[in-house]
Scaffold this motif. Structure first.
Motif, PDB file in Angstrom:
ATOM      1  N   ALA A   1      24.123  -6.231  42.952  1.00 17.23           N
ATOM      2  CA  ALA A   1      24.406  -7.653  43.178  1.00 17.23           C
ATOM      3  C   ALA A   1      24.931  -7.887  44.584  1.00 17.23           C
ATOM      4  N   PHE A   2      25.802  -7.005  45.070  1.00 17.02           N
ATOM      5  CA  PHE A   2      26.323  -7.146  46.431  1.00 17.02           C
ATOM      6  C   PHE A   2      25.224  -6.945  47.472  1.00 17.02           C
ATOM      7  N   LEU A   3      24.436  -5.871  47.335  1.00 20.83           N
ATOM      8  CA  LEU A   3      23.438  -5.551  48.346  1.00 20.83           C
ATOM      9  C   LEU A   3      22.325  -6.587  48.399  1.00 20.83           C
ATOM     10  N   LEU A   4      21.953  -7.152  47.243  1.00 19.79           N
ATOM     11  CA  LEU A   4      20.817  -8.071  47.181  1.00 19.79           C
ATOM     12  C   LEU A   4      21.212  -9.543  47.276  1.00 19.79           C
ATOM     13  N   ASP A   5      22.504  -9.820  47.373  1.00 22.64           N
ATOM     14  CA  ASP A   5      22.956 -11.197  47.495  1.00 22.64           C
ATOM     15  C   ASP A   5      22.298 -11.832  48.728  1.00 22.64           C
ATOM     16  N   PRO A   6      21.542 -12.937  48.558  1.00 21.84           N
ATOM     17  CA  PRO A   6      20.879 -13.562  49.718  1.00 21.84           C
ATOM     18  C   PRO A   6      21.840 -13.946  50.823  1.00 21.84           C
ATOM     19  N   ALA A   7      23.092 -14.221  50.475  1.00 19.82           N
ATOM     20  CA  ALA A   7      24.074 -14.581  51.501  1.00 19.82           C
ATOM     21  C   ALA A   7      24.434 -13.393  52.388  1.00 19.82           C
ATOM     22  N   ASN A   8      24.069 -12.175  51.957  1.00 20.67           N
ATOM     23  CA  ASN A   8      24.401 -10.973  52.719  1.00 20.67           C
ATOM     24  C   ASN A   8      23.197 -10.426  53.489  1.00 20.67           C
ATOM     25  N   ASN A   9      22.295 -11.305  53.909  1.00 22.54           N
ATOM     26  CA  ASN A   9      21.072 -10.838  54.549  1.00 22.54           C
ATOM     27  C   ASN A   9      21.267 -10.391  56.001  1.00 22.54           C
ATOM     28  N   ALA A  10      22.505 -10.389  56.484  1.00 23.60           N
ATOM     29  CA  ALA A  10      22.779  -9.787  57.792  1.00 23.60           C
ATOM     30  C   ALA A  10      22.749  -8.266  57.706  1.00 23.60           C
ATOM     31  N   ALA A  11      22.710  -7.720  56.492  1.00 20.77           N
ATOM     32  CA  ALA A  11      22.611  -6.280  56.279  1.00 20.77           C
ATOM     33  C   ALA A  11      21.276  -5.955  55.617  1.00 20.77           C
ATOM     34  N   ALA A  12      20.895  -4.674  55.660  1.00 24.55           N
ATOM     35  CA  ALA A  12      19.571  -4.247  55.213  1.00 24.55           C
ATOM     36  C   ALA A  12      19.449  -4.117  53.700  1.00 24.55           C
ATOM     37  N   GLY A  13      20.563  -4.227  52.967  1.00 26.12           N
ATOM     38  CA  GLY A  13      20.495  -4.138  51.512  1.00 26.12           C
ATOM     39  C   GLY A  13      20.385  -2.723  50.999  1.00 26.12           C
ATOM     40  N   ILE A  14      20.797  -1.738  51.787  1.00 22.76           N
ATOM     41  CA  ILE A  14      20.776  -0.322  51.412  1.00 22.76           C
ATOM     42  C   ILE A  14      22.184   0.239  51.580  1.00 22.76           C
ATOM     43  N   ALA A  15      22.593   1.135  50.672  1.00 21.50           N
ATOM     44  CA  ALA A  15      23.891   1.803  50.778  1.00 21.50           C
ATOM     45  C   ALA A  15      23.677   3.293  51.022  1.00 21.50           C
ATOM     46  N   TYR A  16      24.509   3.870  51.882  1.00 19.78           N
ATOM     47  CA  TYR A  16      24.420   5.287  52.215  1.00 19.78           C
ATOM     48  C   TYR A  16      25.737   5.972  51.842  1.00 19.78           C
ATOM     49  N   PHE A  17      25.621   7.165  51.250  1.00 28.74           N
ATOM     50  CA  PHE A  17      26.789   7.884  50.750  1.00 28.74           C
ATOM     51  C   PHE A  17      26.850   9.274  51.386  1.00 28.74           C
ATOM     52  N   TRP A  18      28.023   9.583  51.920  1.00 29.31           N
ATOM     53  CA  TRP A  18      28.221  10.887  52.564  1.00 29.31           C
ATOM     54  C   TRP A  18      28.266  11.977  51.508  1.00 29.31           C
ATOM     55  N   GLN A  19      27.485  13.047  51.748  1.00 35.75           N
ATOM     56  CA  GLN A  19      27.538  14.249  50.919  1.00 35.75           C
ATOM     57  C   GLN A  19      27.757  15.440  51.834  1.00 35.75           C
ATOM     58  N   GLN A  20      28.580  16.371  51.379  1.00 37.26           N
ATOM     59  CA  GLN A  20      28.965  17.494  52.225  1.00 37.26           C
ATOM     60  C   GLN A  20      28.891  18.786  51.439  1.00 37.26           C
ATOM     61  N   ASP A  21      28.401  19.834  52.078  1.00 39.53           N
ATOM     62  CA  ASP A  21      28.319  21.144  51.452  1.00 39.53           C
ATOM     63  C   ASP A  21      29.734  21.703  51.315  1.00 39.53           C
ATOM     64  N   LYS A  22      30.203  21.824  50.078  1.00 39.23           N
ATOM     65  CA  LYS A  22      31.576  22.242  49.829  1.00 39.23           C
ATOM     66  C   LYS A  22      31.762  23.748  50.011  1.00 39.23           C
ATOM     67  N   ASN A  23      30.668  24.446  50.335  1.00 36.59           N
ATOM     68  CA  ASN A  23      30.762  25.880  50.558  1.00 36.59           C
ATOM     69  C   ASN A  23      31.131  26.206  52.003  1.00 36.59           C
ATOM     70  N   VAL A  24      31.148  25.178  52.871  1.00 37.50           N
ATOM     71  CA  VAL A  24      31.488  25.380  54.277  1.00 37.50           C
ATOM     72  C   VAL A  24      32.932  24.951  54.494  1.00 37.50           C
ATOM     73  N   ASN A  25      33.813  25.896  54.772  1.00 38.54           N
ATOM     74  CA  ASN A  25      35.236  25.605  54.944  1.00 38.54           C
ATOM     75  C   ASN A  25      35.595  25.645  56.425  1.00 38.54           C
ATOM     76  N   SER A  26      35.432  24.504  57.068  1.00 37.68           N
ATOM     77  CA  SER A  26      35.720  24.410  58.494  1.00 37.68           C
ATOM     78  C   SER A  26      36.073  22.977  58.849  1.00 37.68           C
ATOM     79  N   HIS A  27      36.951  22.838  59.840  1.00 39.15           N
ATOM     80  CA  HIS A  27      37.273  21.514  60.378  1.00 39.15           C
ATOM     81  C   HIS A  27      36.481  21.215  61.652  1.00 39.15           C
ATOM     82  N   PHE A  28      35.630  22.130  62.074  1.00 39.50           N
ATOM     83  CA  PHE A  28      34.867  21.931  63.296  1.00 39.50           C
ATOM     84  C   PHE A  28      33.589  21.160  62.985  1.00 39.50           C
TER      85      PHE A  28
END
Length: 602
Positions: free
Chosen positions: A236-263
């Motif tokens: 409902a948020f992404l497809l709301d016509p009033a929100n057409n300044a955005a592309a209507g797609i959401a992106y979610f960060w995923q990270q390999d939990k096997n890599v233990n580094s702050h670099f």
């Protein structure tokens, strides 16, 4: 004066409040329920409203928030329990400075639960201290950043422990190490078991009403998220016509939990893409491109390495952050009408963490949802990682960019990659109106000589799709990647016209190139069932059965044609079986899902 504790049990379908006032030194405890308030909440000084055991708060006002008072709402959410891994967050509360608007947030408003109502303030480690701790809870403020309308990585803004995160702004935060065996809710789920999840207690003024977030032109990235103490209907948020300044797609960060580094150079992570497609659908999800593979190209068998499976995103849980892209300079607005009651851990809602068990009183009956007809193509790139693409068959889609359907590739930094090529840009999700004659162009880039191995990993609601080909213009060959993989050698460069997806082969004479006789497609938008008779096969009859075996549509002695249409406007939503009988008596059966979902957004 002793505080009063009031136990509240409210169901939205039974009753609610027009407005709520909680007096000074009063505690209201909501367990296993939805608290619905039609108007505003006034939390007097030293009052507390506790949402526990997956309880949620929804308000029904339109426009800006009118919540008042300096009392506190307390609600839990769990992030990862690894001090090397980021979660993307968005706070459901702000600070308790007296005002008639939503207030800013900072990590000083996060607490460590010690009982169902009591929590200790988290220690905020100074900038330069990198590792959080579970018990006593200590948060590394060094990793708290936000991002607004940015076009490059350098535009991340370090927030630290300041109260400068505006309502609706997302923020990054790394997890913790150690163990905290406190079980504050008495549910058998502890604050931090050492692996899996770290619980935080968000305490402050509840966010409510319209919350506006800035976006920028040219696919500028903004980190935002669910800003409410309830689930968010992400479609409902992404497809709301009033929100057409955005592309209507959401992106979610995923990270390999096997890599233990702050670099930064050691991170193995990326962005999964979610396209809502329509209000009632469960959307399309492609995983981030970072899963590692063995030297022979087989998937690394270590389950702790690589991307997770597709994550439910239709209803976002409390606290979940995500990235959106702008298509013009402007803003998008979260509204109370985008809120929904849906417990974290249900079929359509999961935080970016291991899922906790739902309380026995919080089981939800999921609605019947028509899955979007699509397939996922995995491409193993140089035997190092997999890029996942999704091609959807949507009658209303165009061959250009469609808002809420086509998802641009935001992992542009990968040296070797493959995407869909739409309007001179790279995409990871594409929607088309199905046509056998179409060829879908792919964009392939290689900084050095590389191998690209194509195969179909998943097919959704496309039982009649017998072949999917990769056309390689290098030797004008077709390769059926639905039934086997195709590995191509690619020299250094960028190619936008070498590889295409095709549904028929122009090279005849082998079993792999035999065309299917029929495609059966349900067009729910236009309430029509379509049968494509590719080879002009003579048909004796068409019959549609409901799940109980009753005939609901039937037509005999069909004329020879390549395209048949049957109205489904009088049929209810559900699963059906389409049956075609050829002149020789042989039969073709296929499942069909009919949905009468209302796709309008008010």
């Amino acid at each position: 004066m002793r505080s009063k504790i009031i136990l509240v049990s409210i169901f939205v379908t039974i009753q609610g409040f027009s407005q709520v006032y909680i007096g000074s030194n009063t505690q209201v405890y909501v367990k296993n329920q939805l608290l619905y308030v039609k108007q505003n909440i006034d939390l007097a000084s030293n009052s507390n409203l506790y949402l526990r055991n997956n309880s949620q708060l929804i308000q029904g006002t339109s426009g800006l928030s009118t919540n008042t008072g300096t009392g506190v709402l307390s609600v839990y959410q769990e992030g990862t329990s690894d001090n090397f891994d980021y979660n993307y967050w968005c706070s459901p509360i702000g600070n308790t400075v007296l005002s008639s608007t939503n207030n800013n947030f900072g990590i000083s408003l996060l607490y460590q639960p010690i009982s169902a109502t009591l929590s200790n303030s988290a220690s905020l480690l100074p900038l330069g201290s990198y590792d959080g701790l579970a018990n006593p809870l200590a948060i590394a403020s060094h990793w708290v950043y936000k991002l607004t309308a940015a076009n490059n990585y350098s535009q991340w803004v370090q927030v630290g422990s300041t109260l400068t995160i505006a309502p609706g702004e997302g923020f990054t935060m790394k997890g913790t190490s150690g163990i905290d065996n406190t079980d504050p809710e008495g549910t058998g789920i502890v604050n931090n078991p050492g692996t899996g999840a770290q619980r935080y207690d968000f305490r402050g003024k509840p966010n409510d009403g319209n919350i506006t977030v800035s976006v920028g032109a040219g696919n500028a990235a903004t980190l935002t998220g669910n800003p409410y103490p309830s689930a968010l209907h992400l479609n409902a948020f992404l497809l709301d016509p009033a929100n057409n300044a955005a592309a209507g797609i959401a992106y979610f960060w995923q990270q390999d939990k096997n890599v233990n580094s702050h670099f930064l150079s050691a991170y193995r992570g990326g962005y999964a893409a979610y396209a809502p497609v329509s209000l009632g659908s469960s959307g399309i999800y492609t995983a981030a491109a970072y899963r590692s593979y063995n030297s022979d190209g087989t998937v690394n068998a270590n389950p702790s390495t690589g991307t997770s499976a597709a994550v439910a995103r239709k209803y976002l849980p409390i606290g979940q952050g995500f990235v959106i892209n702008g298509v013009s300079n402007g803003a998008v607005t979260f509204k109370n009408s985008h809120r929904i009651f849906y417990p974290d851990g249900g079929s359509f809602s999961k935080f970016e963490k291991p899922v906790k068990a739902l309380s026995t009183n919080m089981k939800v009956k999921d609605e019947a949802v028509t899955p979007v007809s699509h397939f996922k193509m995995n491409v193993i790139v140089n035997k190092e990682f997999t890029r996942q693409l999704a091609l959807a068959f949507i009658p209303e889609a165009t061959d250009g960019v469609d808002r809420g359907i086509d998802a641009i590739n935001i992992d542009a930094a990968l040296p070797n990659d493959v995407s869909f090529w739409i309007d001179n840009a790279n995409y990871v999700i594409e929607g088309i109106d199905f046509d056998l004659s179409k060829k879908i162009p792919l964009s392939v880039k290689a900084e050095t000589d590389a191998t690209f191995k194509f195969y179909i990993s998943e097919i959704i609601n496309l039982e009649g799709l017998k072949h999917v080909y990769i056309y390689d213009s290098m030797d004008m060959s077709y390769h059926d990647i639905k039934n086997e993989s195709y590995e191509a050698q690619v020299g250094k460069g960028k190619y936008t016209d070498r590889f295409k997806i095709s549904f028929t082969s122009q090279t005849l004479g082998t079993d792999d190139n035999v065309k299917p006789d029929f495609y059966i497609i349900q067009d729910n938008k236009n309430q029509v069932l379509k049968v494509l008779n590719i080879n002009n096969v003579i048909l004796k009859s068409f019959t549609l059965f409901d799940i109980n075996g009753q005939i609901v549509l039937s037509e005999n002695d069909l004329p020879i044609d390549q395209d048949y249409s049957f109205s489904t406007s009088d049929l209810s939503s559900g699963l059906y079986i389409a049956a075609l009988i050829r002149a020789d008596g042989s039969r073709v059966h296929q499942k069909v899902i009919i949905s009468k979902s209302d796709n309008r957004i008010d």
